[in-house]
Design a protein around this motif. Sequence first.
Motif, PDB file in Angstrom:
ATOM      1  N   GLY A  98      -7.143 -10.021  -2.421  1.00  0.00           N
ATOM      2  CA  GLY A  98      -6.718 -11.276  -1.743  1.00  0.00           C
ATOM      3  C   GLY A  98      -4.958 -11.603  -2.598  1.00  0.00           C
ATOM      4  O   GLY A  98      -4.648 -12.736  -2.669  1.00  0.00           O
ATOM      5  N   GLY A  99      -4.516 -10.572  -2.835  1.00  0.00           N
ATOM      6  CA  GLY A  99      -3.207 -10.472  -3.515  1.00  0.00           C
ATOM      7  C   GLY A  99      -3.263 -10.892  -5.108  1.00  0.00           C
ATOM      8  O   GLY A  99      -2.370 -11.261  -5.631  1.00  0.00           O
ATOM      9  N   ARG A 100      -4.205 -10.963  -5.649  1.00  0.00           N
ATOM     10  CA  ARG A 100      -4.412 -11.363  -7.216  1.00  0.00           C
ATOM     11  C   ARG A 100      -5.291 -10.088  -7.837  1.00  0.00           C
ATOM     12  O   ARG A 100      -6.022  -9.529  -7.457  1.00  0.00           O
ATOM     13  N   ARG A 101      -4.971 -10.229  -9.194  1.00  0.00           N
ATOM     14  CA  ARG A 101      -5.627  -9.217  -9.986  1.00  0.00           C
ATOM     15  C   ARG A 101      -6.872  -9.543 -10.713  1.00  0.00           C
ATOM     16  O   ARG A 101      -6.807 -10.788 -11.021  1.00  0.00           O
ATOM     17  N   TYR A 102      -7.827  -8.828 -10.835  1.00  0.00           N
ATOM     18  CA  TYR A 102      -9.266  -9.378 -11.514  1.00  0.00           C
ATOM     19  C   TYR A 102      -9.642  -8.113 -12.113  1.00  0.00           C
ATOM     20  O   TYR A 102      -9.751  -7.053 -11.744  1.00  0.00           O
ATOM     21  N   LEU A 103     -10.349  -8.491 -13.450  1.00  0.00           N
ATOM     22  CA  LEU A 103     -10.535  -7.345 -14.290  1.00  0.00           C
ATOM     23  C   LEU A 103     -12.245  -7.822 -14.389  1.00  0.00           C
ATOM     24  O   LEU A 103     -12.809  -8.613 -14.571  1.00  0.00           O
ATOM     25  N   TYR A 104     -12.926  -6.537 -14.222  1.00  0.00           N
ATOM     26  CA  TYR A 104     -14.438  -6.386 -14.153  1.00  0.00           C
ATOM     27  C   TYR A 104     -14.847  -6.501 -15.449  1.00  0.00           C
ATOM     28  O   TYR A 104     -14.278  -5.731 -16.456  1.00  0.00           O
ATOM     29  N   PRO A 105     -15.822  -7.184 -15.959  1.00  0.00           N
ATOM     30  CA  PRO A 105     -16.583  -7.214 -17.329  1.00  0.00           C
ATOM     31  C   PRO A 105     -17.487  -6.198 -17.470  1.00  0.00           C
ATOM     32  O   PRO A 105     -17.896  -5.569 -16.444  1.00  0.00           O
ATOM     33  N   HIS A 144       4.287  -3.538  17.366  1.00  0.00           N
ATOM     34  CA  HIS A 144       3.668  -2.710  16.355  1.00  0.00           C
ATOM     35  C   HIS A 144       4.063  -2.560  14.881  1.00  0.00           C
ATOM     36  O   HIS A 144       5.279  -2.743  14.600  1.00  0.00           O
ATOM     37  N   GLN A 145       3.127  -2.767  13.947  1.00  0.00           N
ATOM     38  CA  GLN A 145       3.648  -2.884  12.538  1.00  0.00           C
ATOM     39  C   GLN A 145       2.859  -1.619  11.613  1.00  0.00           C
ATOM     40  O   GLN A 145       1.779  -1.284  11.953  1.00  0.00           O
ATOM     41  N   THR A 146       3.795  -0.923  11.008  1.00  0.00           N
ATOM     42  CA  THR A 146       3.098  -0.102  10.063  1.00  0.00           C
ATOM     43  C   THR A 146       3.520  -0.454   8.352  1.00  0.00           C
ATOM     44  O   THR A 146       4.922  -0.474   8.432  1.00  0.00           O
ATOM     45  N   MET A 147       2.625  -0.411   7.571  1.00  0.00           N
ATOM     46  CA  MET A 147       3.091  -0.798   6.351  1.00  0.00           C
ATOM     47  C   MET A 147       2.365  -0.048   5.342  1.00  0.00           C
ATOM     48  O   MET A 147       1.164   0.464   5.400  1.00  0.00           O
ATOM     49  N   LEU A 148       3.149   0.645   4.375  1.00  0.00           N
ATOM     50  CA  LEU A 148       2.387   1.378   3.371  1.00  0.00           C
ATOM     51  C   LEU A 148       2.441   0.329   2.058  1.00  0.00           C
ATOM     52  O   LEU A 148       3.422  -0.092   1.653  1.00  0.00           O
ATOM     53  N   LEU A 149       0.961   0.363   1.703  1.00  0.00           N
ATOM     54  CA  LEU A 149       0.879  -0.201   0.463  1.00  0.00           C
ATOM     55  C   LEU A 149       0.560   0.636  -0.669  1.00  0.00           C
ATOM     56  O   LEU A 149      -0.111   1.651  -0.467  1.00  0.00           O
ATOM     57  N   LYS A 150       0.891   0.235  -2.020  1.00  0.00           N
ATOM     58  CA  LYS A 150       0.642   0.698  -3.108  1.00  0.00           C
ATOM     59  C   LYS A 150      -0.209  -0.047  -4.039  1.00  0.00           C
ATOM     60  O   LYS A 150       0.559  -1.276  -4.252  1.00  0.00           O
ATOM     61  N   ALA A 151      -1.126   0.293  -5.064  1.00  0.00           N
ATOM     62  CA  ALA A 151      -1.459  -0.527  -6.176  1.00  0.00           C
ATOM     63  C   ALA A 151      -0.528  -0.529  -7.120  1.00  0.00           C
ATOM     64  O   ALA A 151      -0.228   0.561  -8.095  1.00  0.00           O
ATOM     65  N   ILE A 152       0.156  -1.269  -7.335  1.00  0.00           N
ATOM     66  CA  ILE A 152       1.584  -1.522  -8.518  1.00  0.00           C
ATOM     67  C   ILE A 152       0.881  -2.665  -9.555  1.00  0.00           C
ATOM     68  O   ILE A 152       0.941  -3.817  -9.224  1.00  0.00           O
ATOM     69  N   ALA A 153       1.039  -2.240 -10.823  1.00  0.00           N
ATOM     70  CA  ALA A 153       0.760  -3.095 -11.721  1.00  0.00           C
ATOM     71  C   ALA A 153      -0.807  -3.869 -11.590  1.00  0.00           C
ATOM     72  O   ALA A 153      -0.924  -4.897 -11.671  1.00  0.00           O
ATOM     73  N   GLY A 154      -1.799  -3.011 -10.899  1.00  0.00           N
ATOM     74  CA  GLY A 154      -3.064  -3.617 -10.687  1.00  0.00           C
ATOM     75  C   GLY A 154      -3.259  -4.456  -9.553  1.00  0.00           C
ATOM     76  O   GLY A 154      -4.178  -4.726  -9.169  1.00  0.00           O
ATOM     77  N   ASN A 155      -2.035  -4.584  -8.652  1.00  0.00           N
ATOM     78  CA  ASN A 155      -2.270  -5.214  -7.449  1.00  0.00           C
ATOM     79  C   ASN A 155      -1.813  -4.583  -6.034  1.00  0.00           C
ATOM     80  O   ASN A 155      -0.702  -3.851  -6.267  1.00  0.00           O
ATOM     81  N   TRP A 156      -2.337  -4.525  -5.045  1.00  0.00           N
ATOM     82  CA  TRP A 156      -1.912  -4.096  -3.734  1.00  0.00           C
ATOM     83  C   TRP A 156      -0.562  -4.871  -3.347  1.00  0.00           C
ATOM     84  O   TRP A 156      -0.490  -5.984  -3.443  1.00  0.00           O
ATOM     85  N   GLN A 157       0.423  -3.940  -2.896  1.00  0.00           N
ATOM     86  CA  GLN A 157       1.809  -4.529  -2.596  1.00  0.00           C
ATOM     87  C   GLN A 157       2.432  -3.759  -1.705  1.00  0.00           C
ATOM     88  O   GLN A 157       2.092  -2.389  -1.483  1.00  0.00           O
ATOM     89  N   ILE A 158       3.049  -4.376  -0.565  1.00  0.00           N
ATOM     90  CA  ILE A 158       3.836  -3.530   0.536  1.00  0.00           C
ATOM     91  C   ILE A 158       5.079  -2.863  -0.127  1.00  0.00           C
ATOM     92  O   ILE A 158       5.954  -3.547  -0.716  1.00  0.00           O
ATOM     93  N   VAL A 159       5.173  -1.551   0.014  1.00  0.00           N
ATOM     94  CA  VAL A 159       6.476  -0.847  -0.569  1.00  0.00           C
ATOM     95  C   VAL A 159       7.162  -0.455   0.720  1.00  0.00           C
ATOM     96  O   VAL A 159       8.529  -0.231   0.434  1.00  0.00           O
ATOM     97  N   TYR A 160       6.655  -0.607   1.939  1.00  0.00           N
ATOM     98  CA  TYR A 160       7.506  -0.071   3.140  1.00  0.00           C
ATOM     99  C   TYR A 160       6.744  -0.480   4.318  1.00  0.00           C
ATOM    100  O   TYR A 160       5.778  -0.595   4.531  1.00  0.00           O
ATOM    101  N   HIS A 161       7.685  -1.279   5.273  1.00  0.00           N
ATOM    102  CA  HIS A 161       7.124  -1.760   6.441  1.00  0.00           C
ATOM    103  C   HIS A 161       8.131  -1.588   7.421  1.00  0.00           C
ATOM    104  O   HIS A 161       9.329  -1.673   7.499  1.00  0.00           O
ATOM    105  N   HIS A 162       7.516  -0.883   8.469  1.00  0.00           N
ATOM    106  CA  HIS A 162       8.314  -0.756   9.741  1.00  0.00           C
ATOM    107  C   HIS A 162       7.659  -1.419  11.195  1.00  0.00           C
ATOM    108  O   HIS A 162       6.464  -1.381  11.301  1.00  0.00           O
ATOM    109  N   ALA A 163       8.722  -2.297  11.495  1.00  0.00           N
ATOM    110  CA  ALA A 163       8.302  -3.183  12.622  1.00  0.00           C
ATOM    111  C   ALA A 163       8.715  -2.673  13.844  1.00  0.00           C
ATOM    112  O   ALA A 163      10.036  -2.438  14.207  1.00  0.00           O
ATOM    113  N   GLY A 164       7.866  -2.274  15.078  1.00  0.00           N
ATOM    114  CA  GLY A 164       8.356  -1.670  16.082  1.00  0.00           C
ATOM    115  C   GLY A 164       9.050  -2.484  17.301  1.00  0.00           C
ATOM    116  O   GLY A 164       8.954  -3.742  16.576  1.00  0.00           O
TER     117      GLY A 164
END
Length: 212
Positions: free
Chosen positions: A56-63, A192-212
């Motif tokens: 959900g856009g937040r980082r969590y550490l598993y115990p 149509h939307q195409t989005m490339l996500l990467k896990a950056i600093a432990g969290n998913w973020q959009i790095v590229y977004h193409h809107a048709g």
Amino acid sequence: MDDVTLGPGDLAGTGVYAARDFAVGEVVLSYQLEPLDEAAYLALPAGMDLFVHGYGGRRYLYPVPARFVNHSDDPSCYQDFERGCDIALRSIARGDRITIDANEETSRELVTFVDAYRHALREGTGALLTGLVDRDVRLWMAGRATRGREAYVATVSEAELVSLSEVEWLVGTGRWEALCSAEAETARGRRHQTMLLKAIAGNWQIVYHHAG
């Protein structure tokens, strides 16, 4: 941790094993995730990032011991994300390895990311959207290319992108990147939307977004 014990495995050399017998449907272990902001994530000891997941856009550490439950294509347990526990899929004997399907974690991460993105669009606040995109994000929309968080938020707000539907994912082999295909309602109609996500600093973020 009386019901399970640690032993050799594939996560930092560690796995989780049953310390007693479990019946089908029984809770094998419970856990409470620890929320982390970016500063706390960056302060983690080396190797601890392996146990951080973005929901959900937040980082969590598993115990411990949940962080050491290994993946299997034929898992002995499934994760109940709402209750925070691993539940036996079949009878488990004392000494058996406790395993899950880690692909379910990735799926949960991406589904909750889209939920957070939709929420940010509905609320129309740049602060929520900013946390879901990389600082150097690149956007192609309405024949215009932009770069950076501020430009991204301004352009998406101007386009009145209000919802996402028909979402499909292609997850990279390294698990830390994913391609999203979706349809969106905008001020210019359905696009149509195409989005490339990467896990950056432990969290998913959009790095590229193409809107048709």
